[in-house]
Design an enzyme around this catalytic site. Structure first.
Site, mmCIF file in Angstrom:
data_model
loop_
_atom_site.group_PDB
_atom_site.id
_atom_site.type_symbol
_atom_site.label_atom_id
_atom_site.label_comp_id
_atom_site.label_asym_id
_atom_site.label_seq_id
_atom_site.Cartn_x
_atom_site.Cartn_y
_atom_site.Cartn_z
ATOM 1 N N ASP A 12 0.850 -1.208 0.000
ATOM 2 C CA ASP A 12 0.000 0.000 0.000
ATOM 3 C C ASP A 12 0.879 1.250 0.000
ATOM 4 O O ASP A 12 0.828 2.080 0.913
ATOM 5 C CB ASP A 12 -0.960 0.011 1.201
ATOM 6 C CG ASP A 12 -0.237 0.071 2.541
ATOM 7 O OD1 ASP A 12 -0.814 0.622 3.508
ATOM 8 O OD2 ASP A 12 0.913 -0.400 2.628
ATOM 9 N N ASP A 17 6.737 1.391 2.110
ATOM 10 C CA ASP A 17 6.477 0.414 1.041
ATOM 11 C C ASP A 17 7.375 0.699 -0.164
ATOM 12 O O ASP A 17 7.879 -0.206 -0.816
ATOM 13 C CB ASP A 17 5.031 0.493 0.566
ATOM 14 C CG ASP A 17 4.011 0.234 1.648
ATOM 15 O OD1 ASP A 17 3.769 1.140 2.458
ATOM 16 O OD2 ASP A 17 3.475 -0.892 1.705
ATOM 17 N N ASN A 39 -2.490 2.861 3.431
ATOM 18 C CA ASN A 39 -1.958 4.190 3.777
ATOM 19 C C ASN A 39 -2.764 5.295 3.112
ATOM 20 O O ASN A 39 -3.015 6.342 3.700
ATOM 21 C CB ASN A 39 -0.498 4.303 3.306
ATOM 22 C CG ASN A 39 0.448 3.517 4.190
ATOM 23 O OD1 ASN A 39 0.302 3.551 5.421
ATOM 24 N ND2 ASN A 39 1.364 2.792 3.600
ATOM 25 N N THR A 121 2.879 -5.996 2.723
ATOM 26 C CA THR A 121 3.341 -4.868 3.561
ATOM 27 C C THR A 121 2.229 -3.858 3.805
ATOM 28 O O THR A 121 2.490 -2.679 4.074
ATOM 29 C CB THR A 121 4.540 -4.158 2.897
ATOM 30 O OG1 THR A 121 4.102 -3.583 1.640
ATOM 31 C CG2 THR A 121 5.693 -5.110 2.657
ATOM 32 N N PHE A 162 -1.036 -0.450 12.478
ATOM 33 C CA PHE A 162 -1.928 0.048 11.433
ATOM 34 C C PHE A 162 -2.432 -1.058 10.481
ATOM 35 O O PHE A 162 -3.629 -1.146 10.208
ATOM 36 C CB PHE A 162 -1.230 1.149 10.611
ATOM 37 C CG PHE A 162 -2.072 1.623 9.453
ATOM 38 C CD1 PHE A 162 -1.857 1.142 8.172
ATOM 39 C CD2 PHE A 162 -3.116 2.514 9.658
ATOM 40 C CE1 PHE A 162 -2.648 1.558 7.111
ATOM 41 C CE2 PHE A 162 -3.924 2.934 8.598
ATOM 42 C CZ PHE A 162 -3.689 2.452 7.322
ATOM 43 N N ASN A 163 -1.558 -1.883 9.910
ATOM 44 C CA ASN A 163 -2.002 -2.877 8.918
ATOM 45 C C ASN A 163 -3.010 -3.860 9.510
ATOM 46 O O ASN A 163 -3.944 -4.293 8.835
ATOM 47 C CB ASN A 163 -0.812 -3.643 8.344
ATOM 48 C CG ASN A 163 0.042 -2.780 7.432
ATOM 49 O OD1 ASN A 163 -0.443 -1.770 6.901
ATOM 50 N ND2 ASN A 163 1.298 -3.140 7.278
ATOM 51 N N HIS A 234 9.459 0.072 8.305
ATOM 52 C CA HIS A 234 8.777 -1.179 8.653
ATOM 53 C C HIS A 234 8.817 -2.224 7.533
ATOM 54 O O HIS A 234 9.249 -3.347 7.712
ATOM 55 C CB HIS A 234 7.298 -0.899 8.960
ATOM 56 C CG HIS A 234 7.042 0.180 9.957
ATOM 57 N ND1 HIS A 234 7.107 -0.020 11.329
ATOM 58 C CD2 HIS A 234 6.674 1.468 9.779
ATOM 59 C CE1 HIS A 234 6.795 1.106 11.942
ATOM 60 N NE2 HIS A 234 6.545 2.023 11.050
ATOM 61 N N ASP A 235 8.313 -1.822 6.357
ATOM 62 C CA ASP A 235 7.999 -2.804 5.308
ATOM 63 C C ASP A 235 9.230 -3.483 4.731
ATOM 64 O O ASP A 235 9.156 -4.617 4.232
ATOM 65 C CB ASP A 235 7.206 -2.129 4.180
ATOM 66 C CG ASP A 235 5.848 -1.657 4.671
ATOM 67 O OD1 ASP A 235 5.303 -0.713 4.087
ATOM 68 O OD2 ASP A 235 5.345 -2.224 5.659
HETATM 69 O O1 RIB Z 1 2.395 0.136 10.866
HETATM 70 C C1 RIB Z 1 3.272 0.266 9.779
HETATM 71 C C2 RIB Z 1 2.626 -0.195 8.531
HETATM 72 O O2 RIB Z 1 1.503 0.629 8.250
HETATM 73 C C3 RIB Z 1 3.535 -0.056 7.301
HETATM 74 O O3 RIB Z 1 3.189 -1.045 6.370
HETATM 75 C C4 RIB Z 1 3.187 1.294 6.756
HETATM 76 O O4 RIB Z 1 3.406 1.384 5.341
HETATM 77 C C5 RIB Z 1 1.719 1.346 7.041
HETATM 78 O O5 RIB Z 1 1.058 0.671 5.994
HETATM 79 CA CA CA Z 2 2.739 -0.496 4.084
#
Ligand code: RIB
Ligand code: CA
Length: 309
Positions: A12, A17, A39, A121, A162-163, A234-235
């Site tokens: 996303d 990403d 996102n 991701t 978040f994801n 993160h990703d």
């Molecule tokens: O919490 C981090 C995740 O949420 C990452 O994948 C970032 O791109 C958002 O999508």
């Molecule tokens: Ca992401």
């Protein structure tokens, strides 16, 4: 010479990403990208994926995916990634058009021959929809590497990442499918941060990709949870978990996913006592962070390079 693992990446984009896509181009055989609302909107994540691929000079099919989660309404994270999803840049339309096959069917086609590796991701909506469409799919996925969830702190609420929070039902469907899965949650990814030193490193390198990624990292560093120890990419951990597994420690854990729309929504809770509603997944615990970030910088400078550090 390291063999490049063939992967499908569901994402996303989103600034981290974007870094992860460059890592996939540098270190894997990236077969396809499927995009998902997360996102930012599906229009923007799909446009952004095409843009990053074109910037890197890569011809990889992009398949549009879900515009909303399985059950809850879509909620963007444009406060962190910018309205476009790539900071405050106005993202040009890439020449690469999106593929006519939509994400779910692209995932099913990609997994036809079995032993498929998928890196996700973003929210797991596309993955869950594919698993619901074909209940035998999990047997043809050798491993799903997912950046999402957390066994410690959250970033949407104090408990949820978040994801997972964006589409908790998709997490539950995916985990219950028993697909072999490794979770790169915030407990792991918060160890892997890029700082202003890396912005300078990317600018000094002066490549077409590194200059853009320096701008995106600069934006990312001043939005969302600003931290003087740098911003978590993160990703990239989910991609490098495939190509450089030696940089991560992994343990099996029993996880309960909270789907109710309450203050625990999206929580991926370790549940080692009453495992009746838990599923067993592999959880990444520690990272050799400096080595991971060095690989991210290498990929951001030259995603088409082929020396395999
Ligand atoms: O919490 C981090 C995740 O949420 C990452 O994948 C970032 O791109 C958002 O999508
Ligand atoms: Ca992401």
């Amino acid at each position: 010479m390291k063999v490049r693992p063939r992967i499908l990446m569901d994402c996303d984009p989103g600034i981290d990403d974007a870094f992860a896509i460059l890592c996939a181009l540098r270190f894997t055989d990236l077969a396809a990208i499927t995009t998902v609302s997360g996102n930012v909107s599906i229009d923007n994540t799909t446009r952004n994926a095409r843009y990053i691929l074109e910037l890197a000079g890569a011809e990889v099919p992009v398949h549009r995916g879900a515009a909303a989660p399985l059950e809850v309404p879509a909620m963007a994270a444009d406060d962190i990634h910018g309205r476009s999803g790539l900071g405050d840049m106005s993202v040009p339309e890439a020449m690469i058009s999106e593929h006519s096959l939509r994400a779910v069917d692209a995932i099913l086609e990609y997994c036809e021959s079995g032993d498929a590796i998928i890196v996700a991701t973003g929210p797991l909506t596309n993955i869950a929809q594919a698993l619901l469409k074909d209940p035998t799919l999990a047997e043809r996925i050798s491993h799903l590497y997912w950046m999402g969830g957390s066994t410690s702190e959250g970033n949407v609420t104090d408990r949820a990442e978040f994801n997972a929070w964006a589409d908790p039902h998709a997490v539950d469907v995916t985990f219950r499918s028993m697909v072999p899965l490794t979770m790169y949650g915030l407990n792991l990814t918060h160890q892997v941060r890029m700082t202003t030193e890396h912005i300078e490193q990317l600018r000094a390198a002066g490549s077409s990709t590194s200059m853009i990624m320096a701008d995106l990292l600069a934006y990312y560093s001043t939005h969302g949870t600003v931290s003087d120890i740098g911003q978590p990419v993160h990703d990239t951990c989910a991609v490098l978990g495939v190509t450089h597994p030696e940089l991560f420690s992994i343990e099996k854990s029993n996880i309960v996913t909270h789907v109710a729309d309450d203050d625990r929504r999206g929580m991926t809770e370790v549940q080692d006592h009453d495992t009746t509603s838990a599923t067993t997944v592999r959880v990444a615990g520690t990272a050799h962070a400096s080595s991971v970030v060095d690989l991210v910088v290498t990929a951001a400078i030259d995603p088409a390079g082929d020396d395999q550090p």
